[in-house]
Design a protein around this motif. Sequence first.
Motif, mmCIF file in Angstrom:
data_model
loop_
_atom_site.group_PDB
_atom_site.id
_atom_site.type_symbol
_atom_site.label_atom_id
_atom_site.label_comp_id
_atom_site.label_asym_id
_atom_site.label_seq_id
_atom_site.Cartn_x
_atom_site.Cartn_y
_atom_site.Cartn_z
ATOM 1 N N MET A 70 4.647 132.815 -33.844
ATOM 2 C CA MET A 70 3.341 131.765 -33.463
ATOM 3 C C MET A 70 3.788 131.618 -31.695
ATOM 4 S SD MET A 70 2.750 127.799 -34.534
ATOM 5 C CE MET A 70 3.148 128.086 -36.089
ATOM 6 N N SER A 71 2.541 131.753 -31.184
ATOM 7 C CA SER A 71 2.606 131.715 -29.614
ATOM 8 C C SER A 71 2.780 130.337 -29.368
ATOM 9 C CB SER A 71 1.324 132.144 -29.038
ATOM 10 O OG SER A 71 0.198 131.291 -29.361
ATOM 11 N N LYS A 72 3.350 130.003 -28.074
ATOM 12 C CA LYS A 72 3.475 128.614 -27.605
ATOM 13 C C LYS A 72 1.958 127.832 -27.626
ATOM 14 C CE LYS A 72 7.210 129.808 -24.062
ATOM 15 N NZ LYS A 72 7.686 129.557 -22.769
ATOM 16 N N LEU A 73 1.152 128.533 -27.400
ATOM 17 C CA LEU A 73 -0.269 127.864 -27.411
ATOM 18 C C LEU A 73 -0.622 127.430 -28.814
ATOM 19 C CD1 LEU A 73 -2.914 126.809 -26.067
ATOM 20 C CD2 LEU A 73 -3.961 129.149 -26.679
ATOM 21 N N ASP A 74 -0.436 128.131 -29.919
ATOM 22 C CA ASP A 74 -0.376 127.581 -31.286
ATOM 23 C C ASP A 74 0.358 126.520 -31.464
ATOM 24 O OD1 ASP A 74 -2.431 129.588 -31.473
ATOM 25 O OD2 ASP A 74 -1.090 131.092 -32.277
ATOM 26 N N ARG A 75 1.672 126.712 -31.192
ATOM 27 C CA ARG A 75 2.487 125.737 -31.389
ATOM 28 C C ARG A 75 2.176 124.355 -30.696
ATOM 29 N NH1 ARG A 75 6.548 129.762 -30.667
ATOM 30 N NH2 ARG A 75 6.878 128.668 -28.489
ATOM 31 N N TYR A 76 1.820 124.290 -29.410
ATOM 32 C CA TYR A 76 1.275 123.126 -28.720
ATOM 33 C C TYR A 76 -0.120 122.591 -29.469
ATOM 34 C CZ TYR A 76 -0.769 120.203 -25.314
ATOM 35 O OH TYR A 76 -1.434 119.328 -24.562
ATOM 36 N N LEU A 77 -0.911 123.390 -29.730
ATOM 37 C CA LEU A 77 -2.115 122.898 -30.339
ATOM 38 C C LEU A 77 -1.850 122.311 -31.874
ATOM 39 C CD1 LEU A 77 -4.706 125.531 -29.433
ATOM 40 C CD2 LEU A 77 -4.392 123.111 -28.541
ATOM 41 N N LEU A 78 -1.161 123.073 -32.596
ATOM 42 C CA LEU A 78 -0.979 122.566 -34.079
ATOM 43 C C LEU A 78 -0.353 121.220 -34.143
ATOM 44 C CD1 LEU A 78 -0.631 123.064 -36.983
ATOM 45 C CD2 LEU A 78 1.192 124.547 -36.734
ATOM 46 N N ARG A 79 0.897 121.108 -33.226
ATOM 47 C CA ARG A 79 1.610 119.847 -32.868
ATOM 48 C C ARG A 79 0.607 118.650 -32.527
ATOM 49 N NH1 ARG A 79 4.721 121.395 -29.770
ATOM 50 N NH2 ARG A 79 4.078 120.682 -27.717
ATOM 51 N N ASP A 80 -0.296 119.039 -31.766
ATOM 52 C CA ASP A 80 -1.064 117.965 -31.369
ATOM 53 C C ASP A 80 -2.294 117.705 -32.710
ATOM 54 O OD1 ASP A 80 -2.293 116.026 -29.894
ATOM 55 O OD2 ASP A 80 -3.495 117.496 -28.657
ATOM 56 N N PHE A 81 -2.496 118.707 -33.381
ATOM 57 C CA PHE A 81 -3.429 118.324 -34.609
ATOM 58 C C PHE A 81 -2.651 117.664 -35.576
ATOM 59 C CE2 PHE A 81 -6.030 122.456 -33.261
ATOM 60 C CZ PHE A 81 -6.784 121.549 -32.295
ATOM 61 N N VAL A 82 -1.508 118.081 -35.898
ATOM 62 C CA VAL A 82 -0.791 117.153 -36.975
ATOM 63 C C VAL A 82 -0.277 115.803 -36.510
ATOM 64 C CG1 VAL A 82 1.434 117.348 -38.318
ATOM 65 C CG2 VAL A 82 0.196 119.506 -37.718
ATOM 66 N N GLN A 83 -0.055 115.641 -35.408
ATOM 67 C CA GLN A 83 0.310 114.435 -34.868
ATOM 68 C C GLN A 83 -1.181 113.108 -35.110
ATOM 69 O OE1 GLN A 83 1.967 114.441 -30.973
ATOM 70 N NE2 GLN A 83 3.990 115.190 -31.871
ATOM 71 N N SER A 84 -2.096 113.963 -34.551
ATOM 72 C CA SER A 84 -3.413 113.160 -34.804
ATOM 73 C C SER A 84 -3.671 113.020 -36.149
ATOM 74 C CB SER A 84 -4.396 113.781 -34.022
ATOM 75 O OG SER A 84 -5.665 113.164 -34.102
ATOM 76 N N PHE A 85 -3.652 113.928 -37.127
ATOM 77 C CA PHE A 85 -3.851 113.812 -38.470
ATOM 78 C C PHE A 85 -3.045 112.730 -39.104
ATOM 79 C CE2 PHE A 85 -2.508 115.235 -42.711
ATOM 80 C CZ PHE A 85 -3.508 114.854 -43.180
ATOM 81 N N LEU A 86 -1.870 112.727 -38.853
ATOM 82 C CA LEU A 86 -0.734 111.850 -39.530
ATOM 83 C C LEU A 86 -1.350 110.624 -39.281
ATOM 84 C CD1 LEU A 86 2.559 114.078 -39.561
ATOM 85 C CD2 LEU A 86 1.034 113.479 -41.364
ATOM 86 N N ALA A 87 -1.340 110.214 -37.738
ATOM 87 C CA ALA A 87 -1.600 108.795 -37.355
ATOM 88 C C ALA A 87 -2.826 108.251 -38.005
ATOM 89 C CB ALA A 87 -1.764 108.747 -35.856
ATOM 90 N N THR A 88 -4.038 109.261 -38.082
ATOM 91 C CA THR A 88 -5.223 108.815 -38.755
ATOM 92 C C THR A 88 -4.786 108.498 -40.236
ATOM 93 O OG1 THR A 88 -6.407 110.348 -37.181
ATOM 94 C CG2 THR A 88 -7.600 109.099 -39.061
ATOM 95 N N LEU A 89 -4.126 109.155 -41.007
ATOM 96 C CA LEU A 89 -3.941 109.044 -42.433
ATOM 97 C C LEU A 89 -3.319 107.631 -42.394
ATOM 98 C CD1 LEU A 89 -4.023 110.093 -45.257
ATOM 99 C CD2 LEU A 89 -1.936 111.484 -44.635
#
Length: 360
Positions: A1-20
């Motif tokens: 996994m590239s650095k860009l994918d890790r960065y975006l995935l971490r951002d997406f997961v954190q936002s999803f968990l906070a909303t949940l």
Amino acid sequence: MSKLDRYLLRDFVQSFLATLIVLLVVSVGGVLVDILGNIADGRVPARLLFSQLGLQFIVYMPLILPLALMLGLLLATARLYRDSEMAVLTAIGVGPRRLLRPVLMLVLPVVGLIGLCSLWLGPWADRTSETMIVEANRSVAMAGLESGKFTNLPNNGGVVYLSSLSPDGTRLGKVFLQRQKDDRIEVVSADHGRMFFEGERQRYLELDDGHQVEGPANGALDYKLMTFARNDVAMPDGADTRQKDDPELLPTTQLVGDPRPAAQAQLHSRITPPLIALAFALMTLPLARSSPRQQRYGRMMLAFLAYLVGMNLMFIGTRWIADGKLSGSVGLWWLSLPLLALAIWMYLRDGKLSRPRRTA
């Protein structure tokens, strides 16, 4: 996994968990009110509060998770546009199609979880909840009566005192009961008793070898004394029990091939949530696109309204199938498939520049 994918995935997961987490906290109020109402009416034993709360959350997960996924992705993508990170990504050649990889890394597991809750865990939780309530209502202890303690019956049904209680919660020793009917007060004492059922819901306390004193509540002297060998006292009704072949309680595998309209409606209502969740997740990138001076939450309200419309159409379509107005073969495919096609079209069209019009 590239650095860009890790960065975006971490951002997406954190936002999803906070909303949940926020949606779960908001939802707990409505679920808790329904359960407390049933407990106050004597239909659900108070000791089952937390178990019923957890099981009901599993039932509602197919409705909560799609909204949390959509809003979480919208918040994360809108932040990328607001902080001009999306402009930098576009400048280095990373377009919307390149963002599909980190998006799907989050979307596919969540859609799988929604399908698991909708097709298996939700029906299992519903069956378990029904079984726990039926079994608990057959026990005096779970009905809220405890030995050595005065207990108020629901709906102003009176006050009960038990000196002892058998380990299985069915046999009572030294019972005292006080209740009021209109302007008359009754005081009943019995040497022992037990609880029994008539039908599936109506519960009775059988009091043996006791006395009953009845008198006016206004202080008059019109009293009656009665000695009885057996006296049956009605308890508050238990929860409404459903039939074993109720489609809401059946496993999904048993709904396949069931010709009943209610069974077909229940089957399609379990298949549709993961498809709708996938469609709304693919719509987030096009809907989150905004210019530097555009308001951040403008399109988020549009996405929320789209979610409400989609869920309401799912509920309406389910009712149409159950009422026989819509064929089971058609089901809810008229909703999920066009919604998926629209989401794919919006995603593929996102970021493309429109051709300038030719002037004559």
